[in-house]
Scaffold this motif. Structure first.
Motif: not given
Lengths: 484, 137
Positions: A320-348
């Motif tokens: 009757x306790x049902x199932x525990x579902x993952x809502x989300x898992x997120x890191x807060x100590x990490x380095x990632x390669x991402x694309x962001x807009x810098x000075x109007x230009x999309x950059x890695x």
């Protein structure tokens, strides 16, 4: 003697956004920016975190600005709560910008039960959770991995746990990066690091790591809460831990390596803990691949703790306790390669987050389909006995913070000072009277994590909400806390 | 032998002194072990294991931090606290030592790492060697 950053050196950009201009120190390559209400800023100035931020602004290849979130506090090298993006692939990567606990992060599980369903069983539930989830402070956890199995964990991440029946396929969908960094390479993780990791899967460790049972005390955004599967009164479980000894060893190994290697790249820094090398150098690539492997270990660890929590849940509540579902898992100590807009230009760029949570807005390809119209869930644990928050990332985060947000309340007292000020048995009793059950390895651990040791999480969250970096969705209040 | 605990927002910090560099290193090891399990080394009556270590670094300060890191790793892997140390070679940038450990049940505190942050070995006016060490816990 280094000049300490004072209020007069800081320019107000917005009510919640401040800047130490590049002119503050000759070696700054970009300005240093602070996301905080003025009340928090006045507190932040007291320690040396802003001087550490200025040091970050000198890293070769740093783009746009070195940033801190409102929960910032003094660390070593990088301040905790710091974000720095360096150009890809020739800017630097710095293990200090990720921290010793690689992929320390949080995972939120949502239950089918309401507070009134479990109130009478909080005692047995706390006890069962404490028994099922080892701290790993002594002889390790309940899982012993062979070297071959450990290498599989390092390359597969949380998927290893699913393949070995410690979860369901759907758990991966709701984990950042599906619980796996693709550039991982276990051959760059030392034998010592692997030895340390062989018996620690499924353990939380000590310090500020915990497993907490909360109820949803307030909903701020009905539509997003519905999408995240949250409603008022609902019970959720929050897990906070990282890559344990394996990640600590990877960071130690590579900071040491980079300190010797820096001279080869003519890099001179104010603080040895900022040790870094170009991302595209041999040492930079080896560290990044090892860091990705350690991040995979952390995701697998939180997945196995999820399995332990589910086991405890079923032992106490049965079917009757049902199932525990993952809502989300997120890191807060990490380095990632991402694309962001810098000075109007999309950059890695290589985004370093040390004590900062990714907070991508609606539409991001990185988000699970179910959340894509609403923004990424951002989980902000408060201090023990106060409250935590679920937020949703927004586009504004991409504009001003490289898609990042705060990661917690932020420490304000040292552990020693907290122990001096707090009577742990009294605090435990006080929290018990307020309906919060604490199971901890020691009274010392309770004193160190007392609410008085932390900033006001409400003010931290109000800052990011007002700035638009992430929007409040729900507030969580604790009813049981399990600590190592 | 003097070990003083300092305040640091994020972590545990100590100031440690010694009559000579080897004495400073021994005292720093005692300071670290006291964080892992307070008073453990004061009550140790036997050693269960011994290990050889060789550490080479770019300066005496880095040598101290790397020496402690090496022993911390051994503590986690061997499940032992290394209270005894014998230096067979000790110079500014290199040391060779035998460390003696005693098995334990549970740490009181988990040290994630020994940081280089603010560590700086220097001579005091009294002729002692001293440094601050910050532990990430």
């Amino acid at each position: 003697m280094m000049q300490k950053v004072a209020k007069e050196h800081i320019i107000k950009l917005e009510d919640y956004f401040w800047e130490i201009p590049k002119s503050f120190r000759a070696d700054m390559l970009v300005p240093a920016q602070i996301l905080a209400f003025e009340e928090l800023l006045d507190d932040i100035i007291e320690d040396r975190s802003l001087n550490q931020l200025v040091n970050v602004a000198t890293l070769p290849g740093i783009k746009k600005a070195a940033l801190v979130m409102p929960d910032v506090h003094e660390g070593y090298g990088f301040p905790i709560g710091g974000v720095a993006a360096t150009s890809h692939p020739d800017g630097v990567i710095s293990p200090g910008g990720i921290g010793y606990d690689i992929n320390c992060g949080v995972r939120l599980l949502r239950s089918e039960l309401q507070l009134e369903d479990i109130r009478e069983q909080l005692g047995p539930l706390s006890k069962e959770l404490y028994e099922q989830i080892p701290s790993g402070m002594g002889q390790g956890g309940n899982i012993r991995l062979s070297l071959e199995e450990l290498d599989q964990v390092l390359s597969q991440g949380a998927a290893w746990a699913i393949e070995n029946n410690y979860g369901i396929e759907e758990d991966l969908k709701f984990t950042e990066n599906k619980g796996k960094m693709e550039f991982s390479d276990e051959q760059f993780v030392s034998v010592m690091a692997k030895n340390r990791g062989s018996d620690q899967l499924g353990t939380i460790g000590s310090g500020n790591h915990f497993v907490e049972v909360d109820y949803v005390s307030e909903i701020y955004d009905q539509e997003v809460a519905r999408a995240f599967g949250l409603e008022k009164g609902q019970i959720v479980v929050l897990i906070h831990t990282g890559s344990r000894g394996l990640g600590h060893q990877v960071a130690t190994d590579y900071i040491r390596k980079m300190m010797s290697a820096m001279a080869d790249y003519d890099i001179k820094l104010r603080d040895r803990e900022l040790a870094c090398v170009p991302f595209n150098s041999e040492e930079g690539q080896e560290y990044f691949k090892a860091m990705c492997a350690a991040a995979n270990y952390a995701w697998c660890n939180r997945q196995i703790i999820t399995w332990e929590v589910r086991k405890a849940w079923e032992n106490v509540f049965g079917k009757k306790g049902g199932f525990l579902k993952v809502l989300y898992d997120v890191a807060h100590n990490i380095a990632k390669i991402e694309e962001h807009t810098i000075a109007g230009k999309e950059q890695k760029v290589i985004v370093h987050r040390k004590g900062a949570t990714r907070a991508f807005g609606p539409g991001s390809r990185e988000l699970p389909e179910a959340y894509r119209d609403f923004g990424q869930p951002v989980i902000i644990p408060g201090s023990m006995g106060t409250c935590s928050y679920v937020l949703a990332g927004s586009h504004r985060s991409k504009e001003i913070t490289f898609g990042s947000c705060c990661h917690g309340a932020g420490r304000r007292l040292s552990r020693r000072e907290a122990k001096r000020q707090v009577n742990a048995p009294n605090l435990k009793e006080e929290l018990q009277e307020r309906g919060i059950h604490i199971k901890a390895g020691s009274f010392r651990g309770i004193a160190e994590e007392a609410p008085v040791a932390y900033k006001d999480v409400n003010m931290v969250v109000e800052t990011v909400h007002t700035s638009g970096v992430a929007k409040k969705v729900a507030k969580l209040n604790p009813v049981a806390v399990i600590k190592g | 032998m003097i070990i003083e605990h300092l305040s640091h927002t994020a972590d545990e910090a100590i100031k440690v002194e010694g009559f000579g560099l080897d004495d400073l290193f021994r005292n720093a090891l005692k300071g670290m072990n006291n964080i892992l399990k307070k008073g453990f080394c004061d009550t140790v009556k036997r050693f269960d294991c011994q290990m050889q270590i060789e550490v080479e670094s770019t300066s005496k300060t880095c040598l101290l931090i790397d020496f402690l890191s090496e022993i911390l790793t051994l503590s986690y892997v061997q499940k032992a606290i290394f209270c005894g140390v014998y230096f067979s070679h000790f110079s500014k940038n290199k040391l060779v030592a035998t460390v003696y450990g005693t098995w334990f049940d549970q740490f009181e505190e988990e040290i994630k790492a020994i940081t280089y942050h603010e560590a700086h070995i220097r001579r005091t006016e009294k002729g002692l060697w001293e440094t601050c060490i910050i532990f990430d816990v």
